[in-house]
Scaffold this motif. Structure first.
Motif, mmCIF file in Angstrom:
data_model
loop_
_atom_site.group_PDB
_atom_site.id
_atom_site.type_symbol
_atom_site.label_atom_id
_atom_site.label_comp_id
_atom_site.label_asym_id
_atom_site.label_seq_id
_atom_site.Cartn_x
_atom_site.Cartn_y
_atom_site.Cartn_z
ATOM 1 N N TYR A 17 0.807 -1.235 0.000
ATOM 2 C CA TYR A 17 0.000 0.000 0.000
ATOM 3 C C TYR A 17 0.836 1.280 0.000
ATOM 4 O O TYR A 17 0.304 2.369 -0.112
ATOM 5 N N PHE A 20 5.451 5.931 -0.087
ATOM 6 C CA PHE A 20 6.537 6.779 0.436
ATOM 7 C C PHE A 20 7.812 6.374 -0.303
ATOM 8 O O PHE A 20 7.981 5.201 -0.661
ATOM 9 N N GLY A 59 10.618 7.429 7.233
ATOM 10 C CA GLY A 59 11.083 6.761 6.016
ATOM 11 C C GLY A 59 9.932 6.285 5.161
ATOM 12 O O GLY A 59 8.829 6.799 5.251
ATOM 13 N N GLY A 60 10.287 5.280 4.408
ATOM 14 C CA GLY A 60 11.335 4.287 4.582
ATOM 15 C C GLY A 60 11.392 3.728 6.016
ATOM 16 O O GLY A 60 10.484 3.896 6.798
ATOM 17 N N THR A 61 12.474 3.077 6.264
ATOM 18 C CA THR A 61 12.620 2.381 7.534
ATOM 19 C C THR A 61 13.922 2.776 8.239
ATOM 20 O O THR A 61 14.981 2.194 7.966
ATOM 21 N N GLU A 92 11.140 6.121 13.725
ATOM 22 C CA GLU A 92 10.165 5.155 13.198
ATOM 23 C C GLU A 92 10.874 3.819 13.033
ATOM 24 O O GLU A 92 11.981 3.773 12.484
ATOM 25 N N ASN A 94 10.437 -0.628 12.385
ATOM 26 C CA ASN A 94 9.619 -1.798 12.065
ATOM 27 C C ASN A 94 9.838 -2.843 13.151
ATOM 28 O O ASN A 94 10.975 -3.026 13.618
ATOM 29 N N GLY A 117 5.829 0.548 13.622
ATOM 30 C CA GLY A 117 4.871 0.282 12.539
ATOM 31 C C GLY A 117 4.188 -1.062 12.691
ATOM 32 O O GLY A 117 4.466 -1.997 11.942
ATOM 33 N N GLN A 119 0.789 -1.755 12.394
ATOM 34 C CA GLN A 119 -0.237 -1.797 11.317
ATOM 35 C C GLN A 119 -1.445 -2.681 11.641
ATOM 36 O O GLN A 119 -2.577 -2.297 11.414
ATOM 37 N N ARG A 131 3.763 -7.133 4.860
ATOM 38 C CA ARG A 131 4.656 -6.699 5.936
ATOM 39 C C ARG A 131 5.641 -7.829 6.221
ATOM 40 O O ARG A 131 5.356 -9.000 5.949
ATOM 41 N N ASP A 156 1.546 2.473 15.018
ATOM 42 C CA ASP A 156 0.684 2.789 13.874
ATOM 43 C C ASP A 156 -0.250 1.616 13.624
ATOM 44 O O ASP A 156 0.195 0.457 13.646
ATOM 45 N N TYR A 187 -4.459 5.295 10.611
ATOM 46 C CA TYR A 187 -4.847 5.816 9.301
ATOM 47 C C TYR A 187 -5.803 4.861 8.617
ATOM 48 O O TYR A 187 -5.645 3.643 8.730
ATOM 49 N N HIS A 188 -6.742 5.432 7.888
ATOM 50 C CA HIS A 188 -7.567 4.598 7.014
ATOM 51 C C HIS A 188 -6.698 4.218 5.815
ATOM 52 O O HIS A 188 -5.959 5.056 5.292
ATOM 53 N N LEU A 189 -6.795 2.987 5.369
ATOM 54 C CA LEU A 189 -6.028 2.554 4.191
ATOM 55 C C LEU A 189 -6.366 3.455 2.998
ATOM 56 O O LEU A 189 -7.538 3.679 2.706
ATOM 57 N N THR A 190 -5.317 3.962 2.326
ATOM 58 C CA THR A 190 -5.588 4.715 1.095
ATOM 59 C C THR A 190 -4.978 3.951 -0.081
ATOM 60 O O THR A 190 -3.967 3.266 0.068
HETATM 61 C C1 LIG Z 1 5.672 5.355 5.492
HETATM 62 S S1 LIG Z 1 5.581 4.460 6.978
HETATM 63 C C2 LIG Z 1 7.197 4.595 7.608
HETATM 64 C C3 LIG Z 1 7.441 3.839 8.892
HETATM 65 C C4 LIG Z 1 7.808 2.387 8.854
HETATM 66 N N1 LIG Z 1 8.543 2.003 7.725
HETATM 67 C C5 LIG Z 1 6.570 1.536 8.953
HETATM 68 O O1 LIG Z 1 6.215 0.906 7.987
HETATM 69 O O2 LIG Z 1 5.979 1.551 10.010
HETATM 70 C C6 LIG Z 1 4.621 5.483 8.041
HETATM 71 C C7 LIG Z 1 3.180 5.034 8.220
HETATM 72 O O3 LIG Z 1 2.384 5.472 7.169
HETATM 73 C C8 LIG Z 1 1.232 4.662 7.108
HETATM 74 N N2 LIG Z 1 0.872 4.487 5.695
HETATM 75 C C9 LIG Z 1 1.700 4.504 4.631
HETATM 76 N N3 LIG Z 1 1.003 4.329 3.492
HETATM 77 C C10 LIG Z 1 -0.303 4.203 3.842
HETATM 78 C C11 LIG Z 1 -1.524 3.981 3.110
HETATM 79 N N4 LIG Z 1 -1.527 3.868 1.792
HETATM 80 N N5 LIG Z 1 -2.672 3.918 3.818
HETATM 81 C C12 LIG Z 1 -2.678 4.042 5.159
HETATM 82 N N6 LIG Z 1 -1.559 4.230 5.884
HETATM 83 C C13 LIG Z 1 -0.393 4.304 5.245
HETATM 84 C C14 LIG Z 1 1.560 3.358 7.799
HETATM 85 O O4 LIG Z 1 0.728 3.175 8.910
HETATM 86 C C15 LIG Z 1 2.982 3.546 8.253
HETATM 87 O O5 LIG Z 1 3.185 3.077 9.542
#
Ligand SMILES: C[S@@+](CC[C@H](N)C(=O)[O-])C[C@H]1O[C@@H](n2cnc3c(N)ncnc32)[C@H](O)[C@@H]1O
Ligand code: SF4
Length: 375
Positions: A17, A20, A59-61, A92, A94, A117, A119, A131, A156, A187-190
């Motif tokens: 999903y 970034f 990030g990224g991670t 941040e 994982n 993260g 999720q 994941r 998250d 966050y709601h999934l986008t």
């Molecule tokens: C870009 S990640 C970076 C942190 C770390 N790599 C991780 O995955 O937790 C930051 C957060 O953005 C959220 N995220 C990224 N893309 C998303 C999407 N398409 N819909 C919902 N949440 C999203 C995720 O919950 C993620 O934990």
């Protein structure tokens, strides 16, 4: 008062999903760290005269960095910027990267806030999202962080996933609140165009959640966070009183920030600029002292719109006294008039010189914000 954001553009696997900027091969990690340190030095004047209150590794991670790589970056930051005594340094991470020894070492470097993260605590969701951790690892990572002395822990969680029933979501929330967390970002999934998830959606590989189910999950999120003393303070953020993300608050309060690393954004009150979202171009630009970035000069309308959006998304809403000071009494009157119909529909609350969303309004926030936008 200012912040620094550092983008670490590597991941050990790409989640379906996520759009970034990050790449999976780690081969150029050491080269990247060297370039990042050079960028810190090249851009140290961006925040000149400002004290840095928050540093955010995103990030990224970031947790793909070794302790010594992280230590070198943090040392370079300390040598080139004036840090506040109560600096918030968020990292941040994982779940699968958080061993006890790693956690203890990064704590010694000054990291005092973790954003893990997780999720989901359901293995089927984690597999679907591609994941690299499972639910047990997620749970244990939070416990290990506490055991290693971290007190300020955020996780998250994503909702609105296909196949996530309201009951599943409730179990996820229950699990989250059994853990010693101080903050939740949810966050709601986008569905982002450049992602595998989007392709899978077009190929009808799964059935997306319905609007009704997303609304019910958001309502449950609001109730559970309230009942567990981590009430909403921004549409996607929930925290125990006093554990707000200082870094995110500074974005919402239009404070200056410097963004380092590929794709990172910087803001100085007048302009916004962003580094190229390409590691090779980033490395070449830093090497030749010809940083590759784009820049936008913000118009007064852009600045007003940003103020509107970021403040309205928080529980504090818009303070009309500071609105008038920043944008003039006429604009203040205009915004009061523009929200009138939403106030009548009980979507917006206007009282004591503030304007904020009602709970019903939060659900329609994107629609309302669009209507309030200055053109
Ligand atoms: C870009 S990640 C970076 C942190 C770390 N790599 C991780 O995955 O937790 C930051 C957060 O953005 C959220 N995220 C990224 N893309 C998303 C999407 N398409 N819909 C919902 N949440 C999203 C995720 O919950 C993620 O934990
Ligand atoms: S969600 Fe995190 S781990 Fe997954 S691809 Fe995005 S940045 Fe990497």
């Amino acid at each position: 008062m200012s912040g620094i954001y550092i983008h670490i553009p590597f991941c050990s696997q790409k989640c379906n999903y996520c759009d970034f900027y990050s790449i999976v091969p780690l081969a150029r990690k050491a080269e990247f760290v060297k370039a990042l340190i050079k960028e810190i030095i090249l851009r140290k004047d961006y925040l000149s005269g400002e004290i840095v209150d928050t540093i955010y590794f995103g990030g990224g991670t970031p947790s793909v960095l070794s302790v010594s790589e992280l230590s070198n970056i943090i040392e370079a930051l300390a040598a080139n910027f004036q840090h506040s005594k109560d600096l918030e340094m968020t990292f941040e991470a994982n779940p699968e990267d958080l061993s006890i020894s790693y956690l203890k070492e990064i704590k010694k470097l000054g990291i005092n806030r973790l954003s893990i993260g997780v999720q989901s605590f359901r293995d089927s969701d984690l597999l679907f999202m591609k994941r690299t951790h499972n639910s047990l690892e997620a749970l244990n990572s939070v416990l290990r962080a506490t055991e290693s002395g971290f007190e300020n822990i955020s996780i998250d969680l994503i909702y609105g996933l296909p196949n996530l029933s309201l009951n599943d979501w409730e179990l996820n929330l229950k699990q989250a609140f059994q853990l010693p967390i101080k903050h939740l970002s949810s966050y709601h999934l986008t569905y982002e165009k450049q992602t595998l998830l989007y392709k899978q959606l077009l190929q009808k590989k799964f059935t997306p959640s319905t609007e009704d189910s997303s609304i019910a999950q958001f309502e449950l999120l609001m109730d559970y966070t309230q009942q567990n003393n981590l009430p909403y303070y921004e549409i996607s953020n929930f925290s125990i009183e006093g554990y707000y993300s200082k870094h995110n608050l500074s974005y919402w309060q239009q404070k200056k920030y410097l963004g380092l690393g590929p794709s990172a954004h910087s803001y100085n009150g007048r302009t916004r600029e962003w580094n190229v979202s390409n590691l090779l171009k980033y490395l070449e630009g830093i090497k030749t002292r010809n940083r590759v970035f784009e820049k936008e000069i913000l118009s007064p309308i852009d600045i007003e719109n940003e103020f509107l959006i970021t403040n309205l998304r928080t529980k504090w809403g818009i303070d009309l006294i500071s609105y008038s000071e920043k944008f003039g009494a006429l604009n203040k009157q205009k915004i009061i008039k523009d929200v009138e119909s939403f106030v009548n529909q009980e979507l917006v609350i206007y009282q004591q010189n503030t304007i904020k969303f009602s709970r019903k309004g939060i659900l329609l926030s994107d629609f309302i914000l669009e209507k309030l936008f200055r053109l």
